[in-house]
Design a protein around this motif. Sequence first.
Motif, PDB file in Angstrom:
ATOM      1  N   GLN A  38      -5.592   5.790   1.668  1.00  0.00           N
ATOM      2  CA  GLN A  38      -5.518   6.876   0.692  1.00  0.00           C
ATOM      3  C   GLN A  38      -5.620   6.285  -0.706  1.00  0.00           C
ATOM      4  O   GLN A  38      -4.629   5.889  -1.294  1.00  0.00           O
ATOM      5  CB  GLN A  38      -4.212   7.661   0.877  1.00  0.00           C
ATOM      6  CG  GLN A  38      -4.153   8.401   2.195  1.00  0.00           C
ATOM      7  CD  GLN A  38      -2.788   8.994   2.466  1.00  0.00           C
ATOM      8  OE1 GLN A  38      -1.793   8.614   1.852  1.00  0.00           O
ATOM      9  NE2 GLN A  38      -2.725   9.920   3.405  1.00  0.00           N
ATOM     10  N   ILE A  71       5.648   4.078  -0.588  1.00  0.00           N
ATOM     11  CA  ILE A  71       4.933   2.957  -1.181  1.00  0.00           C
ATOM     12  C   ILE A  71       5.598   1.694  -0.668  1.00  0.00           C
ATOM     13  O   ILE A  71       6.824   1.561  -0.736  1.00  0.00           O
ATOM     14  CB  ILE A  71       4.994   2.973  -2.722  1.00  0.00           C
ATOM     15  CG1 ILE A  71       4.382   4.252  -3.258  1.00  0.00           C
ATOM     16  CG2 ILE A  71       4.267   1.781  -3.293  1.00  0.00           C
ATOM     17  CD1 ILE A  71       4.340   4.309  -4.757  1.00  0.00           C
ATOM     18  N   ASN A  87      -6.217   1.260  -2.280  1.00  0.00           N
ATOM     19  CA  ASN A  87      -4.990   1.178  -1.495  1.00  0.00           C
ATOM     20  C   ASN A  87      -5.337   0.421  -0.232  1.00  0.00           C
ATOM     21  O   ASN A  87      -6.158   0.860   0.557  1.00  0.00           O
ATOM     22  CB  ASN A  87      -4.525   2.608  -1.200  1.00  0.00           C
ATOM     23  CG  ASN A  87      -3.371   2.663  -0.240  1.00  0.00           C
ATOM     24  OD1 ASN A  87      -2.748   1.653   0.061  1.00  0.00           O
ATOM     25  ND2 ASN A  87      -3.075   3.846   0.252  1.00  0.00           N
ATOM     26  N   GLU A  88      -4.710  -0.739  -0.050  1.00  0.00           N
ATOM     27  CA  GLU A  88      -5.140  -1.598   1.057  1.00  0.00           C
ATOM     28  C   GLU A  88      -4.529  -1.222   2.394  1.00  0.00           C
ATOM     29  O   GLU A  88      -4.927  -1.741   3.416  1.00  0.00           O
ATOM     30  CB  GLU A  88      -4.788  -3.056   0.759  1.00  0.00           C
ATOM     31  CG  GLU A  88      -5.913  -3.801   0.093  1.00  0.00           C
ATOM     32  CD  GLU A  88      -5.550  -4.235  -1.314  1.00  0.00           C
ATOM     33  OE1 GLU A  88      -4.574  -4.996  -1.441  1.00  0.00           O
ATOM     34  OE2 GLU A  88      -6.214  -3.803  -2.272  1.00  0.00           O
ATOM     35  N   SER A  89      -3.565  -0.349   2.392  1.00  0.00           N
ATOM     36  CA  SER A  89      -2.886  -0.081   3.666  1.00  0.00           C
ATOM     37  C   SER A  89      -3.823   0.676   4.603  1.00  0.00           C
ATOM     38  O   SER A  89      -4.804   1.270   4.169  1.00  0.00           O
ATOM     39  CB  SER A  89      -1.613   0.720   3.418  1.00  0.00           C
ATOM     40  OG  SER A  89      -1.868   2.078   3.583  1.00  0.00           O
ATOM     41  N   LYS A 144      14.627   1.942 -11.307  1.00  0.00           N
ATOM     42  CA  LYS A 144      15.046   0.773 -10.544  1.00  0.00           C
ATOM     43  C   LYS A 144      16.217   0.052 -11.190  1.00  0.00           C
ATOM     44  O   LYS A 144      16.953  -0.659 -10.527  1.00  0.00           O
ATOM     45  CB  LYS A 144      13.871  -0.195 -10.400  1.00  0.00           C
ATOM     46  CG  LYS A 144      12.761   0.351  -9.519  1.00  0.00           C
ATOM     47  CD  LYS A 144      13.083   0.218  -8.051  1.00  0.00           C
ATOM     48  CE  LYS A 144      12.031   0.923  -7.212  1.00  0.00           C
ATOM     49  NZ  LYS A 144      12.404   1.048  -5.818  1.00  0.00           N
ATOM     50  N   GLY A 160       0.839  -1.195   0.000  1.00  0.00           N
ATOM     51  CA  GLY A 160       0.000   0.000   0.000  1.00  0.00           C
ATOM     52  C   GLY A 160       0.869   1.238   0.000  1.00  0.00           C
ATOM     53  O   GLY A 160       2.078   1.159  -0.247  1.00  0.00           O
ATOM     54  N   GLU A 161       0.258   2.362   0.224  1.00  0.00           N
ATOM     55  CA  GLU A 161       1.017   3.599   0.214  1.00  0.00           C
ATOM     56  C   GLU A 161       0.429   4.579   1.203  1.00  0.00           C
ATOM     57  O   GLU A 161      -0.732   4.432   1.617  1.00  0.00           O
ATOM     58  CB  GLU A 161       1.012   4.220  -1.181  1.00  0.00           C
ATOM     59  CG  GLU A 161      -0.389   4.538  -1.671  1.00  0.00           C
ATOM     60  CD  GLU A 161      -0.377   5.326  -2.964  1.00  0.00           C
ATOM     61  OE1 GLU A 161       0.190   4.815  -3.920  1.00  0.00           O
ATOM     62  OE2 GLU A 161      -0.927   6.429  -2.979  1.00  0.00           O
ATOM     63  N   TYR A 199       9.303   0.602  -1.332  1.00  0.00           N
ATOM     64  CA  TYR A 199       9.468   0.542  -2.791  1.00  0.00           C
ATOM     65  C   TYR A 199       9.736   1.937  -3.331  1.00  0.00           C
ATOM     66  O   TYR A 199      10.576   2.131  -4.200  1.00  0.00           O
ATOM     67  CB  TYR A 199       8.212  -0.030  -3.439  1.00  0.00           C
ATOM     68  CG  TYR A 199       8.341  -0.192  -4.923  1.00  0.00           C
ATOM     69  CD1 TYR A 199       9.027  -1.270  -5.448  1.00  0.00           C
ATOM     70  CD2 TYR A 199       7.814   0.748  -5.802  1.00  0.00           C
ATOM     71  CE1 TYR A 199       9.188  -1.413  -6.804  1.00  0.00           C
ATOM     72  CE2 TYR A 199       7.960   0.617  -7.159  1.00  0.00           C
ATOM     73  CZ  TYR A 199       8.651  -0.459  -7.655  1.00  0.00           C
ATOM     74  OH  TYR A 199       8.824  -0.593  -8.996  1.00  0.00           O
ATOM     75  N   ARG A 200       9.006   2.900  -2.813  1.00  0.00           N
ATOM     76  CA  ARG A 200       9.255   4.285  -3.206  1.00  0.00           C
ATOM     77  C   ARG A 200       9.236   5.117  -1.935  1.00  0.00           C
ATOM     78  O   ARG A 200       8.368   4.955  -1.083  1.00  0.00           O
ATOM     79  CB  ARG A 200       8.172   4.775  -4.172  1.00  0.00           C
ATOM     80  CG  ARG A 200       8.308   6.221  -4.572  1.00  0.00           C
ATOM     81  CD  ARG A 200       9.328   6.403  -5.667  1.00  0.00           C
ATOM     82  NE  ARG A 200       9.411   7.807  -6.058  1.00  0.00           N
ATOM     83  CZ  ARG A 200      10.381   8.643  -5.630  1.00  0.00           C
ATOM     84  NH1 ARG A 200      11.300   8.220  -4.833  1.00  0.00           N
ATOM     85  NH2 ARG A 200      10.394   9.892  -6.027  1.00  0.00           N
ATOM     86  N   GLY A 246       7.447  10.897  -8.955  1.00  0.00           N
ATOM     87  CA  GLY A 246       7.388   9.822  -9.935  1.00  0.00           C
ATOM     88  C   GLY A 246       7.605   8.482  -9.259  1.00  0.00           C
ATOM     89  O   GLY A 246       8.163   8.402  -8.181  1.00  0.00           O
ATOM     90  N   VAL A 247       7.122   7.443  -9.913  1.00  0.00           N
ATOM     91  CA  VAL A 247       7.375   6.090  -9.450  1.00  0.00           C
ATOM     92  C   VAL A 247       7.728   5.275 -10.682  1.00  0.00           C
ATOM     93  O   VAL A 247       7.128   5.459 -11.736  1.00  0.00           O
ATOM     94  CB  VAL A 247       6.141   5.465  -8.760  1.00  0.00           C
ATOM     95  CG1 VAL A 247       6.513   4.140  -8.135  1.00  0.00           C
ATOM     96  CG2 VAL A 247       5.556   6.367  -7.725  1.00  0.00           C
ATOM     97  N   SER A 290      -3.708   3.420   5.805  1.00  0.00           N
ATOM     98  CA  SER A 290      -3.863   4.848   5.530  1.00  0.00           C
ATOM     99  C   SER A 290      -5.130   5.115   4.729  1.00  0.00           C
ATOM    100  O   SER A 290      -5.708   6.197   4.835  1.00  0.00           O
ATOM    101  CB  SER A 290      -2.658   5.363   4.759  1.00  0.00           C
ATOM    102  OG  SER A 290      -2.706   4.914   3.431  1.00  0.00           O
TER     103      SER A 290
END
Lengths: 392, 203, 211
Positions: C31, A341, C25-27, C179, A323-324, A349-350, C64-65, C29
């Motif tokens: 969000q 993230i 978004n499963e966390s 990456k 998640g993020e 990850y980020r 960015g990601v 948070s």
Amino acid sequence: MSVATESPAPRNYEVVPKTSPEGSELDGELLEVAMGPQHPSTHGVFRMDVVLDGETVVKLKPVFGYLHRNHEKIAENTSYLGSMPYTDRLDYFCSLTNNWAYALAVEKLAGLQVPERAEFIRVITAELTRLQNHTSVCGFLLQDMGALGTPLMYAFREREKILDLFESLTGARMMCNYMRFGGCRCDLPPGWLDRVRKIVGDFPQFLDSYEALLNTNEILLARTQGVGRLPRELAISAGVTGPMLRACGVDYDIRKVDHYGIYDRFEFRIPLGEQGDVYDRYMIRLLEIRESLKILQQALKEVPGGPIIDPKAKLRSFRPKVGEAYGRIEGPKGELGFYLISDGSPNPYRYRVRPPSLINLTILEDMCLGQSVADAVVTLGSVDIVLGEVDR
Amino acid sequence: MIEEGLKNELAKQGVVLTTLQELYNWGRGNSVWPLSFGLACCAIEMMAASMAKWDIARFGSEVFRPSPRQADLMIVAGTVTKKMAPQVVRLYNQMPEPKYVIAMGACAISGGPFKQGYNVLKGIDRLLPVDIHIPGCPPRPEALLHALITLQKKIEIEALTGPNRPRHLDADAPSEFPVPQFGEHDIVPAMNPLLWKPTQVVR
Amino acid sequence: MESLEQIKIRLEAAVPGAKLEILPNESPSGQHSLLLDNAHAVALARFLRDDAQLRFDYCSNMTGVDWPDTEITSKVKVKKVIDGVEKEVDEVTKTARPGFLEGVYHLYSMAMKHGPLILRLRTGNRKDQVQLPSFTPVWRSCEFQEREVYDLFGVVFDGHPDLRRILMWDEFRDHPMRKDYSEPDDYEYEPTPHDDVLEKSKRHQAAKGTL
Ligand code: SF4
């Protein structure tokens, strides 16, 4: 407030020198100056490429990257906890607020709760950080105006007292590495709160003498009032935050907006400026110190007992779920945010830092155009940048 | 050389005896003017050292000069990034001899905590001759003062003649070092082979 | 603040033809974010900024990601008859997901004091279709942050007025936050390397012939 139809555009342009009809021979000469990266007034290794027409700034492009230390890349190859000491080195004046912002983002990501005692300690340390940051910034600003020595020496004298507190609490003067996900690293040493009370009690006296020395000083007024004015629409659109934004009269303080931590338990006001010039920024910082002292006094009254870290929080093999999360706090410089993230592995990850100093510089050119180059220096000083955070 | 005991005895009587070398080094050692040049966090500790609490003026070094032309000592206080490295070398080249370098902090010594970064120079001694290293992240102001005292001791015993004379009295010794250029992936050259040899790992 | 679903419906009504998708978004948070399509992104952003109820006048964070090509493995339980007995078996399906670069925007409203709204934009791939529309004309705060994403990730922002490298020098060719970037091999290794550092250190020693 009117809605801006288009954000005032940044410019990429050629400057054509002005020539007067009389055609004096000095007309039409532009001077390009690279101020920095080694320049006594750029607060570190910041560079501005300035084009001058006589004394007047007609173009100003900031150049970054001289302190780009790859914080984000390193953090993506380190465990979550391993990045905590690196956050100290972002904005090296305010390591404790940086710690808090990062801890807050991870707590959001992993759903950790912070015990009450830890919240109190966090508020106390963060507000002490704000005190020492704002006093030193005012000293540096005065130094940029040519007051070599005295104001900065006074500011650093007070700063040292607060750094001594940090040292006895965390073991380090500047790089505290104190907060942990779900709490704090260690409990308060005996007698620490009394020392804080003493320093907080004495601080207004120092502030009074500091203000008496400076606030009505003729040179300070002449060099700051009406200089580096920032219109409020532009400030909002450019994402300016912190004392810079509030000096333009925008009531936006994340302590009040997000109610993170336990800030809604304390009574304090948000000082607002009117003109958005350098003088307002300077005054807002001094007023914020007074409000921070109020918060400190309330917080110091009753620090509850109890644990200082969430028992669920794991220090080793900490792996948040996929998640993020984006967590932000009101740092002394502005909105300090961390965007994380997780892909379920021990490393993020980020990992991204939202640096208030960098984004507050977006409008540096707009504030300086048409002013003399000496005023550009003062304007930069009033933005309050720390290069570790600008370039990361 | 005059005997130390006799010299002290004479000094009590108000007669000062000295040699040219001692006088010269005494004067130089007690007025080392640093270049005011901060790179990162360590620079704040350098500033703290020059403020009231530590007061570097006790050692004759409070005169931080903004111009390299007037400075004797470069305190590399902080992380040297690859983007900054050419400027650091250029500033060093612009300083007049005799000049000294203190590498302050883990970053200036080896890259420190940021040593795995792609834009971080792994120690300023790859490009410049360093006289004193101060470990720490950041080193306390006391450590900087200690380094300064160490540097003063080093200056004190410099011989004016002979094969061990310092660089500024030796016409053949280089006083400027090549400035690296920005390349497509790295700075070129990434290090000065005359100054720095990779450490051999022995297991 | 309205819920993300409501915002999505209103956006689709305001900008006809816009394709939007909610990315959960499963966390803890919670969000969630909204994926915009690149063709209509700027119009959508303008609407978000100017709408009287939303008023997202402040773009706080832009970053960015990098998502390189991967295989997504998903396990599905299926009932199968094996040797005459019905059993639950995991069936593993592998789908190749082409890589892309992503721009993430965190919006807040200073006027209404709400937020965040998270927007995402995705490029076609990581090699030649790396364009994204620039939000600098909408929110000035994106100016330096988009330049940073261009520098470190190699996303080209169409409509950015001054797209240059910001942190690295102009001659630099790589995009270090991707990456698959490998940094110049120039650091001395720890005396007791482990994990990734050990691997790197072995490669380094093989290449340089030290040790
Ligand atoms: S050694 Fe530590 S304190 Fe000094 S510049 Fe490096 S990171 Fe900052």
